[in-house]
Design a protein around this motif. Structure first.
Motif, PDB file in Angstrom:
ATOM      1  N   UNK A 150     -13.547 105.967  -0.575  1.00 34.23           N
ATOM      2  CA  UNK A 150     -14.257 106.332  -1.147  1.00 34.23           C
ATOM      3  C   UNK A 150     -15.766 106.294  -0.243  1.00 34.23           C
ATOM      4  N   UNK A 192     -15.576 109.527   1.252  1.00 37.80           N
ATOM      5  CA  UNK A 192     -15.532 111.103  -0.002  1.00 37.80           C
ATOM      6  C   UNK A 192     -16.773 110.733   0.186  1.00 37.80           C
ATOM      7  N   UNK A 193     -17.599 110.002  -0.328  1.00 37.74           N
ATOM      8  CA  UNK A 193     -19.181 109.566   0.551  1.00 37.74           C
ATOM      9  C   UNK A 193     -19.542 110.048   0.790  1.00 37.74           C
ATOM     10  N   UNK A 249     -18.364 112.734   3.704  1.00 33.55           N
ATOM     11  CA  UNK A 249     -18.427 114.536   3.621  1.00 33.55           C
ATOM     12  C   UNK A 249     -19.406 114.447   2.617  1.00 33.55           C
TER      13      UNK A 249
END
Lengths: 190, 190
Positions: B125, B128-129, B131
């Motif tokens: 997570x 992803x945050x 990126x």
DNA sequence: CAGCAAAAAGGACAAATGTCCTCGAATTTA
DNA sequence: TAAATTCGAGGACATTTGTCCTTTTTGCTG
């Protein structure tokens, strides 16, 4: 809450019971036109699902101009993500373009959900991945098109925003000037 | 693996023991100049940390031109994320600009890590945050700066890429033409 | 090291976009 | 409702960027 449930179900498998179990962590709230969901300089303690309405995200550049970086419409998420994730002061303001209904969760409650359940860990990750892909699309496409191409794409993909937002904000969102937008609009109506 | 461990530690709290426990899931691999880590049309089964080298990500637009959407340098992650996450055919190719050393993980192994441990859910997570935030920055810059401003920013933020990549690829990355880039370079050297 | 091919630089002109401005319509406020 | 203010359209000109092309430089190969 129905639309929010459907939104979550579109991202991860989720039963109605599971949704009911966690729904008390979410609050419903309305935001009057022109009022703020997040403000530059203030740490953002909430993320939101937009049930109804339209929000505009902007920052101030070195020339002290407002630059609109995002329009978030119904059935989407919004947040000053960087601030929300890091719990540091926001570089973005998020303002209601029209009266808006939100379903919100606080940072603290979200951390509780993450600790309580692998399901929410999964939702959190999937949402971050999703937001990334949306942003990637926005970046790679929008930035290699001409002013007219960008406007035509927006007409196609976000017609509601075109009708509700100001010329100024639409232009800065597309990275063009008001003058250019005015020219494009004239050209199209002919 | 040391640089990868440091990278992970910069994202989440992680002990050396925890890292050792999971490191068998990661493979080291080299990629010769001009060879591909991901290819348009093929589903991408791996994500990678770049230990050494430089990769270029591109797609083909409607005019059949290569558009470089990303340069990924040492100590960063790379993947055709959309394809990797969804396990559908890639819209992007990722090619080595120079000989490159990668640390990779397969999609299946990553799913195992996610199931095994909340720590990895958290890492997934957070990445992803992260990126997302990088992409957000890239998008707003690319859309709101002039050709010269974009090039100057790149000189500042990615000087290594300027030296290694071709004029063609740098121009398409910045969303400008070769001709414009040539003009800017001349102007700067004076 | 000569010859070739590919990449980069740059000239000339065209098109797109920006800047600065005015004017009229729409919207807000007293 | 009248005055004030904001907002959007668009004219005139300047600047930036693109297109198409030729020339120069670089790097590779026999």
């Amino acid at each position: 809450m129905e639309s929010f449930k459907l939104f979550l179900k579109s991202i991860v498998p989720l039963s109605d019971q599971e949704f009911e179990k966690y729904s008390p962590y979410f609050k419903t709230r309305t935001l009057a036109r022109n009022s703020y969901f997040a403000e530059i300089g203030k740490t953002s303690h909430e993320a939101a699902f937009i049930k109804k309405g339209l929000l505009r995200t902007y920052y101030i550049n070195e020339k002290s101009e407002e630059v609109t970086s995002c329009f978030c419409a119904e059935n989407n998420l919004t947040a000053s993500y960087k601030s929300f994730i890091s719990q540091l002061p926001s570089e973005l303001s998020i303002q209601a373009v029209e009266d808006t209904e939100l379903i919100t969760i606080s940072y603290n409650d979200l951390q509780i959900l993450y600790q309580k359940s692998a399901l929410w860990q999964n939702i959190g990750r999937s949402i971050a991945e999703r937001q990334y892909m949306v942003m990637e699309q926005y970046a790679s496409v929008l930035c290699n098109e001409s002013a007219k191409e960008k406007y035509m794409r927006m007409l196609e993909e976000q017609p509601a925003v075109i009708n509700k937002a100001s010329v100024n904000d639409i232009a800065s969102y597309l990275g063009i000037t008001r003058r250019t937008l005015s020219r494009i609009r004239k050209e199209i109506t002919q």
